[in-house]
Scaffold this motif. Structure first.
Motif, PDB file in Angstrom:
ATOM      1  N   PHE A  76       0.835  -1.197   0.000  1.00  0.00           N
ATOM      2  CA  PHE A  76       0.000   0.000   0.000  1.00  0.00           C
ATOM      3  C   PHE A  76       0.875   1.255   0.000  1.00  0.00           C
ATOM      4  N   ALA A  77       1.918   1.274   0.843  1.00  0.00           N
ATOM      5  CA  ALA A  77       2.810   2.428   0.895  1.00  0.00           C
ATOM      6  C   ALA A  77       3.534   2.615  -0.431  1.00  0.00           C
ATOM      7  N   TRP A 132       9.080  -2.639  -0.443  1.00  0.00           N
ATOM      8  CA  TRP A 132       9.354  -1.945   0.805  1.00  0.00           C
ATOM      9  C   TRP A 132      10.748  -1.329   0.792  1.00  0.00           C
ATOM     10  N   ARG A 133      11.710  -2.022   0.185  1.00  0.00           N
ATOM     11  CA  ARG A 133      13.040  -1.435   0.064  1.00  0.00           C
ATOM     12  C   ARG A 133      12.989  -0.159  -0.782  1.00  0.00           C
ATOM     13  N   GLY A 134      12.121  -0.174  -1.802  1.00  0.00           N
ATOM     14  CA  GLY A 134      11.953   1.038  -2.585  1.00  0.00           C
ATOM     15  C   GLY A 134      11.368   2.172  -1.765  1.00  0.00           C
ATOM     16  N   VAL A 135      10.413   1.842  -0.892  1.00  0.00           N
ATOM     17  CA  VAL A 135       9.842   2.855   0.004  1.00  0.00           C
ATOM     18  C   VAL A 135      10.925   3.436   0.910  1.00  0.00           C
ATOM     19  N   PHE A 411       7.560   3.620  10.663  1.00  0.00           N
ATOM     20  CA  PHE A 411       6.608   3.983   9.610  1.00  0.00           C
ATOM     21  C   PHE A 411       5.578   2.880   9.411  1.00  0.00           C
ATOM     22  N   LEU A 412       6.025   1.621   9.486  1.00  0.00           N
ATOM     23  CA  LEU A 412       5.095   0.505   9.335  1.00  0.00           C
ATOM     24  C   LEU A 412       4.055   0.508  10.454  1.00  0.00           C
ATOM     25  N   GLN A 413       4.474   0.861  11.659  1.00  0.00           N
ATOM     26  CA  GLN A 413       3.527   0.963  12.763  1.00  0.00           C
ATOM     27  C   GLN A 413       2.517   2.090  12.517  1.00  0.00           C
ATOM     28  N   GLU A 414       2.976   3.190  11.932  1.00  0.00           N
ATOM     29  CA  GLU A 414       2.065   4.288  11.599  1.00  0.00           C
ATOM     30  C   GLU A 414       1.037   3.831  10.555  1.00  0.00           C
ATOM     31  N   LEU A 415       1.526   3.118   9.543  1.00  0.00           N
ATOM     32  CA  LEU A 415       0.614   2.628   8.515  1.00  0.00           C
ATOM     33  C   LEU A 415      -0.445   1.710   9.110  1.00  0.00           C
ATOM     34  N   ARG A 416      -0.026   0.877  10.031  1.00  0.00           N
ATOM     35  CA  ARG A 416      -0.977  -0.050  10.649  1.00  0.00           C
ATOM     36  C   ARG A 416      -1.992   0.713  11.496  1.00  0.00           C
ATOM     37  N   ALA A 417      -1.526   1.718  12.213  1.00  0.00           N
ATOM     38  CA  ALA A 417      -2.436   2.494  13.057  1.00  0.00           C
ATOM     39  C   ALA A 417      -3.476   3.245  12.220  1.00  0.00           C
ATOM     40  N   ASP A 418      -3.091   3.660  11.011  1.00  0.00           N
ATOM     41  CA  ASP A 418      -3.988   4.417  10.142  1.00  0.00           C
ATOM     42  C   ASP A 418      -4.882   3.522   9.271  1.00  0.00           C
ATOM     43  N   ALA A 419      -4.536   2.253   9.168  1.00  0.00           N
ATOM     44  CA  ALA A 419      -5.270   1.357   8.278  1.00  0.00           C
ATOM     45  C   ALA A 419      -6.626   0.945   8.902  1.00  0.00           C
TER      46      ALA A 419
END
Length: 424
Positions: A76-77, A132-135, A411-419
């Motif tokens: 998604f990111a 994810w490495r690209g992100v 950042f992954l934790q932020e994405l999860r919190a916002d999902a």
């Protein structure tokens, strides 16, 4: 080290063949939605099988779901940032991962299929990692800076950390006769995964181990690290006292080791220092005290001394053992940019100022320390054997990767919190 252990686990698991059959429930029934994209029961089952083959035998459906959710968030990111995974990049990722099991991607895929895991599961797993490495590259790498001071501190910690040369181990050797290898591996994983304390490991060794040491709870006497098999040394050296290895497969058995204690010694020359310091001969101790009181740094000394005598300042970088005793005694108690006075009692005195203090091994690695002393100045003798110390570039890369991983995980934790994550 992580790659070594995962390679052992992957190779061992792939040898065991198909896992238990999937549940009879509707395999394509959604069990979870993340940002309105479904995760099916079949995907969870396949990811669970895949992760078990990668050395996570106790992974349950919830753990497989969490892994899939993280991959969905990674993708998604990447989509939000316009990052696309090329076929070339994906194939490189497949080849690299398969190489951890000493296979090419085709061989690895065939082994997965024999174990009941579809190729698409492997492909999706790698695609999420490549994306994810690209992100990380696009979002975080431009923000990351590793300073020379951070590298110096990391090198200093390594230099001051004793090199382990003896270890105190406990062993647990579980027989794995032909046809029962998977049973032995499951038992070993269960023991290792429970993070046993000393008493628990000893109890398990007494119950399951086929070694003579079982009577002593698996406890072995001190052993020199050089006496261990070369392939085992990095596994043991990666442990801290109280930790247990992942299961290690050997012919006819699965082995666990627990590190009870370790002993080591410093590298040759680790205690030797190289000092960058300044001295200035003055007519009296009171003049030296006055100048020291108003000087704030080594660079400031040239200004405070004035044009008349600043040319007489002697700045040098030398090994600690090459410094005159009286001056060395004063320098021993100084911090960087701190000054003291050596009063010779005959109408003259030296102002002494410390500019920097470095381990000799670190100075030899090319630390950013001003040098004016001509060789030989004693530094060479202070560094009899710098082998085993990583280069500054290697340390910079390690620190850089650590910072990138920390930022990516946050950042992954932020994405999860916002999902929006929901069940049907």
């Amino acid at each position: 080290m992580r790659h070594l252990l995962s390679g052992i686990a992957i190779t061992a698991s792939l040898l065991f063949g198909p896992l238990a059959p999937a549940s009879a429930q509707n395999p394509f029934e959604p069990v979870l939605y993340i940002n309105d994209k479904a995760i099916t029961r079949y995907e969870v089952d396949q990811r669970q099988r895949f992760m078990r083959l990668l050395g996570a035998p106790d992974i349950d459906a919830k753990g497989a779901e969490d892994a899939l959710v993280q991959d969905r968030l990674r993708m998604f990111a990447a989509e939000q940032m316009g990052i696309e995974t090329t076929e070339e990049g994906l194939q490189a990722g497949l080849d690299e991962f398969a190489g951890r099991a000493n296979m090419n991607s085709a061989e690895f895929t065939a082994a997965l299929e024999r174990a009941g895991v579809e190729y698409q599961v492997f492909r999706d797993f790698i695609r999420a990692g490549v994306a994810w490495r690209g992100v990380i590259r696009q979002r975080f790498l431009p923000q990351i800076n590793v300073s020379d001071a951070e590298i110096d501190q990391a090198l200093k910690r390594q230099i001051e950390t004793p090199i382990v040369n003896r270890v105190l181990l406990s062993e647990l050797i579980i027989p794995a006769p032909e046809g029962r290898e998977d049973e032995a591996m499951r038992l070993a994983n269960s023991i290792s995964g429970s993070n046993p304390n000393e008493a628990q490991f000893a109890e398990a060794a007494g119950r399951y181990s086929a070694s003579d040491s079982a009577k002593a709870g698996g406890r072995l006497n001190w052993v020199n690290i050089d006496n261990l098999p070369p392939s085992l040394r990095p596994v043991i050296l990666n442990l801290r006292p109280g930790q247990t290895t992942q299961p290690l497969q050997v012919p006819g058995a699965v082995v666990l080791f627990r590190l009870r204690d370790s002993q080591g010694s410093l590298r040759p020359g680790a205690r030797e220092q190289v000092l960058d310091y300044m001295t200035l001969r003055l007519a009296s101790a009171s003049d030296a005290v006055s100048l020291a009181a108003r000087t704030r740094s080594c660079d400031d000394l040239y200004i405070q001394a004035g044009a008349g005598i600043s040319a007489q300042i002697n700045r040098q970088t030398v090994s600690q053992n090459a410094i005159p005793a009286l001056i060395a005694t004063r320098l021993a108690s100084l911090d960087e940019d701190e000054a003291a006075v050596v009063d010779y009692g005959n109408g003259s005195a030296d102002l002494v100022m410390l500019c920097s203090r470095q381990p000799a091994l670190l100075a030899d690695e090319g630390a950013d320390v001003a040098t004016s002393a001509e060789a030989p100045d004693g530094v060479e003798a202070a560094i009899p054997d710098p082998s085993g110390i990583p280069t500054r570039e290697a340390v910079r890369e390690e620190l850089f990767n650590r910072k990138a991983n920390e930022m990516a995980n946050a950042f992954l934790q932020e994405l999860r919190a916002d999902a929006v994550i929901r069940r049907p």
